[in-house]
Design an enzyme around this catalytic site. Structure first.
Site: not given
Ligand code: SIN
Length: 486
Positions: A292, A388
């Protein structure tokens, strides 16, 4: 018998972990766990529902007060042991992760280390849950702030990081003295169950760390509706986060929500282009673009647009896509067919509205494997700019000046991560302060570390994980007023 090449086959578990025991669902039903590279069924785990979830909550309630009364040193020692066991079993955990999630074995090892870093960090933070004293207004009084665990916590975790998103929530809960119930994604329960086995070996008391498996509806309804659960931490989509927030309203639970993002990645014409290319490759293609925080909109200043695009295409073409277990694989498959369809929908919509494919594009049907793609001439009207993508597609936008870049970057209801590249010190501060995101990376494509707060603003969620802030999410502050001391 494990169908996977594990050194320690007892890490392959096909039962849930409740009250310190391996158990089936009350209904005896199971769900299949499928390898996204091969479509093979690699396990069947219990399809649990409300009744099983209640059983886990009751087990947590039985240990709650005793666990809250444990010393910080005891909890730190338990977490240190778990940390060591996770690292000792890194190869097996990576195999389980590659099998159920698809990422390359090398990337999976990296995630195990990343996940373990939260356990280590919060083992240390357990010893630093300090209260406060407040100078009293009169001589006969004392006022203190006591830090106490919130109570039973629940974590609903995603499939993209099957270990790190669990440890990032569980380690602070346990450090704070809260029993925690984990509901891993139905797509990736095996890593969670292996973590439970290691937690049990580390001496976690029964009911402190429990894993319930199954589809989200029944489990989610009980975790959110049951008043004994005092805290819910969720990582996943904004839509589900909103639903969980509504469901938690009646019992006014503490909430941490780490939701969707739409990260801008801005490259100014005074940037170190090679540094920006290294940053964008990490940010965009880590985990096949299924994070994300990954660059979702790549904004490049007009004067360097063609040069940047050419370099990005050259690097993207080098990416080796394949089964995560195959030697040399850098990028595995997407998690499932729905993920592939979303990526194709975004590419299709962009092309219909005038974008150009520089490399990749919609490939012929190839299971869940997607060709890394770079698109040019992308604009804000396109779907890819507003949702996204969660896949390996790099859309390039063009901008003319600093203000336009900031306006474009902030033109989203999401506010998780943003990145920008410049060699200009004044611009660095100006832009960092104007970007409306919970995390900003300057001259780096990565903002994920156990020592820094992770989380978003706006539709990207509430609360912070990791860092000192991460443990506060599992603590209540109690004001303690003492009078009559004259
Ligand atoms: C991350 O911790 O770098 C990514 C976490 C996520 O995509 O939820």
């Amino acid at each position: 018998m494990s169908p996977l090449p594990l050194r320690d086959p007892s890490l392959y578990r096909q039962q849930a972990f409740i009250a310190g025991c391996w158990v089936d669902a009350h209904s005896k039903e199971t769900i299949e766990v499928v390898n996204p590279s091969t479509a093979e069924v690699i396990a069947r785990v219990p399809a649990m529902g409300e009744q099983d979830t209640r059983r886990a909550i009751q087990a947590a309630e039985r240990i709650r007060l005793e666990f809250a009364a444990s010393s910080a040193a005891e909890r730190a020692a338990m977490l240190e042991k778990w940390y060591q066991l996770i690292l000792d079993n890194i190869e097996d955990l990576a195999v389980l992760m590659t099998a159920e999630q698809g990422k390359s074995l090398e990337e999976a090892r990296g995630e195990v280390r990343y996940g373990a870093s939260f356990v280590k960090w919060f083992a240390e933070e357990a010893r630093r849950i300090n209260g406060e004293t407040i100078p009293a207004p009169t001589r006969d009084r004392r006022i203190l702030i006591l830090k106490q665990p919130v109570g039973i916590a629940a974590a609903i975790t995603p499939w993209n990081f099957p270990i790190a998103m669990i440890t990032r929530k569980c380690a602070p809960a346990i450090a704070a003295g809260c029993p925690i119930i984990i509901k891993p994604s139905d797509l990736t329960p095996l890593c969670a169950l292996a973590l439970a086995e290691l937690a049990s070996r580390a001496g976690f008391p029964a009911g402190v760390f429990q894993v319930i498996t199954g589809m989200p509806q029944g489990i989610g309804a009980e975790l959110t509706g049951n008043p004994l659960v005092r805290k819910l931490s969720f990582t996943g989509s904004t839509r589900v986060g909103q639903l969980l927030m509504r469901q938690c309203a009646d019992s006014i639970k503490r909430l941490s929500l780490e939701l969707g993002g739409n990260a801008p990645f801005i490259v100014f014409d005074d940037a170190d282009i090679e540094l920006a290319i290294a940053g964008v490759m990490v940010s965009k293609f880590r985990n096949g673009g299924q994070t994300c925080v990954c660059a979702n909109r790549i904004l490049v200043q007009r004067g360097i647009y063609d040069q940047f695009a050419a370099r990005m295409v050259a690097e993207t073409k080098k990416l080796q896509v394949g089964d995560g277990f195959a030697a040399g694989t850098q990028m595995g498959p997407l998690i499932n067919k729905a993920a592939v369809e979303k990526v194709n929908r975004h590419i299709d919509d962009a092309l219909n509205q005038g974008a150009r494919v520089l490399t990749g594009g919609i490939a012929a049907d190839n299971g869940n494997f997607v060709t890394p793609t770079v698109l040019a001439d992308v604009t804000s009207r396109m779907l890819i700019a507003n949702e996204e993508t969660f896949g390996p597609v790099a859309p390039l936008f063009c901008f003319d000046d600093e203000q336009q870049a900031i306006d474009l970057a902030n033109a989203t209801p999401f506010g998780l991560a943003a990145y920008f590249f410049t060699e200009n010190l004044r611009r660095s501060w100006r832009v960092a302060e104007k970007l409306e995101f919970g995390m900003v990376g300057l001259n780096t494509g990565s903002v994920s570390l156990e020592i820094a707060p992770f989380g978003g603003i706006k539709l990207s969620g509430i609360g912070r994980e990791g860092a000192k802030a991460g443990i506060e999410e599992y603590l209540e502050s109690k004001s303690f007023h003492i009078g009559g001391l004259d």
